[in-house]
Design an enzyme around this catalytic site. Structure first.
Site, mmCIF file in Angstrom:
data_model
loop_
_atom_site.group_PDB
_atom_site.id
_atom_site.type_symbol
_atom_site.label_atom_id
_atom_site.label_comp_id
_atom_site.label_asym_id
_atom_site.label_seq_id
_atom_site.Cartn_x
_atom_site.Cartn_y
_atom_site.Cartn_z
ATOM 1 C CB ILE A 114 -0.947 -0.015 1.227
ATOM 2 C CG1 ILE A 114 -1.926 -1.202 1.125
ATOM 3 C CG2 ILE A 114 -1.696 1.298 1.355
ATOM 4 C CD1 ILE A 114 -2.709 -1.492 2.413
ATOM 5 C CG ASP B 199 13.608 -0.842 13.620
ATOM 6 O OD1 ASP B 199 12.365 -0.673 13.578
ATOM 7 O OD2 ASP B 199 14.159 -1.648 14.386
ATOM 8 C CE1 TYR C 165 -2.041 -4.966 11.311
ATOM 9 C CE2 TYR C 165 -4.317 -5.665 11.040
ATOM 10 C CZ TYR C 165 -3.199 -5.011 10.560
ATOM 11 O OH TYR C 165 -3.249 -4.388 9.335
ATOM 12 C CB THR D 133 0.261 -6.089 0.352
ATOM 13 O OG1 THR D 133 -0.010 -6.563 1.686
ATOM 14 C CG2 THR D 133 -0.729 -5.005 -0.022
#
Ligand code: NAP
Length: 240
Positions: A15, A60, A156, A191
């Protein structure tokens, strides 16, 4: 020097890369950031090959100093920020009795903390753009899973619900100064992140990255008076 500039995290893939292409096509200079240097270099080359002006930084983004380094390099290169895209994200599945602390921390640090720190570091540049044209934009990648908590993807889901909440708060705080935020909430998008479920859901049945990127083109064209706090992308017949 382009007269608009964007910073896109997670731009080496999926994305983020699709949104970077859309923003480049819309005339933005691009700073792209992601973790693995080789993968990011390939994405940056792909963007340059079609004529975009690209600064690339391997970083990172769970690390505060890397976030500062990315924003400083963007400021040095372009001197302005019209669009910030927070697309870098990770998700790990686990049952309630099986969470690895390291993976919990990684999801919290990248999916939520990094966004908070990017706002902090970028808000001066965003307000300057907002004062100039009234439509500085922050695009935060949330998820369908942030709208409705999902079993197994619980951490998540919680991080993505936090992204939606933070986006709402940022609109209350900053939209009056021309800095508008949106939480994009897609279901499964084709993805690398969704490779784990390809046996069950064919890639061609998933949402296309280009469709998500189209929403950013639409958001760039909003009038000064309009905010779109959230865009939900569902697959026909299914939530996720
Ligand atoms: N795909 C979906 O179905 C879906 C649905 C809803 C929401 N989303 C959200 O959309 C966003 C983009 O997902 P995607 O599907 O495009 O995933 P993706 O293709 O796996 O891309 C993730 C990007 O994040 C970067 N990244 C991961 N860890 C990082 C770290 N510690 N520091 C810096 N960059 C890091 C990756 O770089 P490396 O590859 O080098 O690690 C990559 O560029 C995520 O926030 C995701 O949660 C995805």
């Amino acid at each position: 020097m382009p007269d608009r500039a964007a910073l896109v995290t997670g731009a080496s893939s999926g994305i983020g890369l699709a949104i970077a292409h859309a923003l480049g096509e819309e005339g933005h200079g691009l700073t792209v950031a992601a973790r693995r240097p080789e993968k990011l270099a390939a994405a940056a080359e792909e963007l340059r090959a079609v004529g975009h002006d690209v600064e690339e930084l391997a970083a990172d983004l769970t690390q505060e100093e890397d976030i500062g380094r990315v924003v400083a390099a963007h400021r040095e290169r372009f001197g302005r920020l019209d669009v910030l895209v927070n697309s870098a994200g990770v998700g790990f599945g686990a049952t309630a009795d099986g969470h690895e602390t390291k993976r919990v921390d990684m999801q919290m640090d990248l999916n939520v903390r990094a966004i908070v720190l990017f706002y902090r570091e970028c808000v001066g540049l965003l307000k300057a753009a907002g004062a100039e044209h009234g439509n500085a934009l922050v695009v935060n990648l949330a998820s369908n899973a942030g709208k409705t908590g999902q079993a197994w993807l619980s951490v998540y889901s919680a991080t993505k619900a936090a992204v939606i909440g933070y986006t709402q708060a940022m609109n209350r705080e900053l939209a009056g100064e021309g800095v508008k935020s949106v939480a994009l909430c897609p279901g499964f998008v084709d993805t690398p992140m969704t490779e784990f479920i390809r046996e069950e859901i064919k890639p061609e049945e998933m949402i296309r990255t280009e469709d998500v990127a189209q929403s950013v083109r639409f958001l760039l064209r909003l009038s000064r008076s309009c905010i779109v706090p959230e865009i939900v992308f569902e697959r026909p017949g299914q939530m996720l």
